[in-house]
Enzyme design. Structure first.
Site, PDB file in Angstrom:
ATOM      1  N   LYS A   1       0.839  -1.208   0.000  1.00  0.00           N
ATOM      2  CA  LYS A   1       0.000   0.000   0.000  1.00  0.00           C
ATOM      3  C   LYS A   1       0.873   1.257   0.000  1.00  0.00           C
ATOM      4  CE  LYS A   1      -3.846  -2.382   2.223  1.00  0.00           C
ATOM      5  NZ  LYS A   1      -4.557  -2.755   3.456  1.00  0.00           N
TER       6      LYS A   1
ATOM      7  N   GLN B   1      -4.508  -1.227   9.672  1.00  0.00           N
ATOM      8  CA  GLN B   1      -4.483  -2.575   9.096  1.00  0.00           C
ATOM      9  C   GLN B   1      -5.086  -3.588  10.069  1.00  0.00           C
ATOM     10  OE1 GLN B   1      -3.561  -3.204   5.955  1.00  0.00           O
ATOM     11  NE2 GLN B   1      -3.779  -5.405   6.095  1.00  0.00           N
TER      12      GLN B   1
ATOM     13  N   ASP C   1     -10.812   3.186   3.940  1.00  0.00           N
ATOM     14  CA  ASP C   1     -11.114   1.751   3.881  1.00  0.00           C
ATOM     15  C   ASP C   1     -12.620   1.519   3.704  1.00  0.00           C
ATOM     16  OD1 ASP C   1      -9.207  -0.264   3.933  1.00  0.00           O
ATOM     17  OD2 ASP C   1      -8.830  -0.066   6.087  1.00  0.00           O
TER      18      ASP C   1
HETATM   19  N1  GUN Z   1      -6.628  -6.542   6.236  1.00  0.00           N
HETATM   20  C1  GUN Z   1      -6.834  -7.256   5.102  1.00  0.00           C
HETATM   21  N2  GUN Z   1      -7.374  -6.481   4.155  1.00  0.00           N
HETATM   22  C2  GUN Z   1      -7.512  -5.245   4.692  1.00  0.00           C
HETATM   23  C3  GUN Z   1      -8.012  -4.014   4.193  1.00  0.00           C
HETATM   24  O1  GUN Z   1      -8.454  -3.878   3.059  1.00  0.00           O
HETATM   25  N3  GUN Z   1      -7.969  -2.967   5.053  1.00  0.00           N
HETATM   26  C4  GUN Z   1      -7.503  -3.081   6.315  1.00  0.00           C
HETATM   27  N4  GUN Z   1      -7.526  -2.006   7.092  1.00  0.00           N
HETATM   28  N5  GUN Z   1      -7.032  -4.204   6.809  1.00  0.00           N
HETATM   29  C5  GUN Z   1      -7.051  -5.284   5.992  1.00  0.00           C
END
Ligand code: GUN
Length: 287
Positions: free
Chosen positions: A53, A97, A120
């Site tokens: 990311k 996350q 998100d």
């Molecule tokens: N853990 C796995 N996928 C995601 C996501 O898209 N966003 C977040 N915040 N955590 C994750």
């Protein structure tokens, strides 16, 4: 018939170039779009996701801040960090996350993020906005799936879409997005009595369960569009989705591969949401 591939890498490239153009336009106005990514603990998969990311942000001209904390971080300390990021004008998007360590209530942390920075799309305000068709942020994975359907010019109106999986971050928002495009939507899950009977009626199937071979060739209507959200490993340790790709591609009209399908689109839509958040803030402060 062999299905045509919907290439998530190629579509991501196009969409990320658009993000970079929008980022450059904002920068020309003195606004640098910024994403904060918060990682607690050392979950190996999370470390990979977070790295990807942050790198994607850099590649598209977005500013990103990675905050890493030890697994023992208290809930109160994490909430304090979220609050600081809510008040930081250089940060337009906040991503904490998941999963979080057991001592931290993940939902509480998500609800602490300012909805205007919830890139998100996990906040209840974002979920409510999606449900009611109000402006907000859509969760990145189902949003990416919608972009993939759009990229092939697929008209959802009047079609039957079957979503397999009912999670808050994929299945449920996916169903709402398809519904908003006037598809007739069925949500299937672990208690669905006859999954194949449902999917065989579907013009579009979205598989988002997290289990291999949930969808096999005998369960697919010829010519259907199949979107595979799964991320699993097969017996040889190779990345695979929820769909039996080799079998289903002989029946479907369109199919997304794993890897190279929905995966890159999820990160791309995070960038899109972040640039959108920055543009909204810039527009609000210009008035
Ligand atoms: N853990 C796995 N996928 C995601 C996501 O898209 N966003 C977040 N915040 N955590 C994750």
């Amino acid at each position: 018939m062999t299905a045509q591939l919907i290439d998530g890498n190629a579509l991501s490239k196009t969409l990320r170039a658009e993000v970079a153009t929008r980022a450059a336009a904002l920068k020309a106005r003195g606004v640098v779009p910024g994403l904060a990514v918060v990682l607690v603990g050392e979950n190996p998969a999370s470390q990979v996701y977070v790295r990807n990311k942050v790198k994607a942000c850099e590649d598209s001209g977005l500013h990103s801040v990675l905050e890493k904390y030890p697994a023992e971080l208290s809930e109160a300390d994490l909430l304090a960090r979220v609050e600081a990021l809510n008040n930081d004008p250089a940060i337009h998007g906040i991503l904490v996350q998941l999963p979080l360590p057991a001592q931290i209530d993940a939902q509480k942390v998500i609800e602490a993020i300012a909805p205007a920075k919830d890139v998100d799309g996990f906040h209840v305000a974002s979920a409510g906005a999606l449900m009611t068709g109000s402006p907000g942020f859509w969760p990145c994975t189902p949003y990416g799936c919608m972009k993939m359907l759009e990229s092939i010019g697929y008209e959802l109106r009047g079609k039957h879409a079957v979503v397999i999986g009912r999670s808050n971050i994929v299945g449920k928002p996916m169903a709402l997005m398809l519904l908003a495009q006037s598809a007739t939507v069925t949500i299937c899950h672990s208690a669905t009595a006859d999954l194949g009977a449902m999917t065989r009626q579907a013009d579009v199937v979205v598989a988002a369960v997290g289990k291999r071979n949930v969808l096999t060739a005998d369960m697919v209507k010829p010519g259907a569009v199949v979107i595979d959200v799964g991320m699993n490993r097969n017996d040889e340790g190779k990345l695979c989705g929820d769909v039996d790709f080799a079998g289903v591609r002989e029946v479907a009209g369109w199919i997304t591969p794993v890897p190279g399908g929905v995966g890159p689109m999820t990160i791309t839509m995070l960038l899109v949401n972040t640039i959108e958040a920055a543009e909204r803030t810039a527009a609000a402060s210009a008035t």
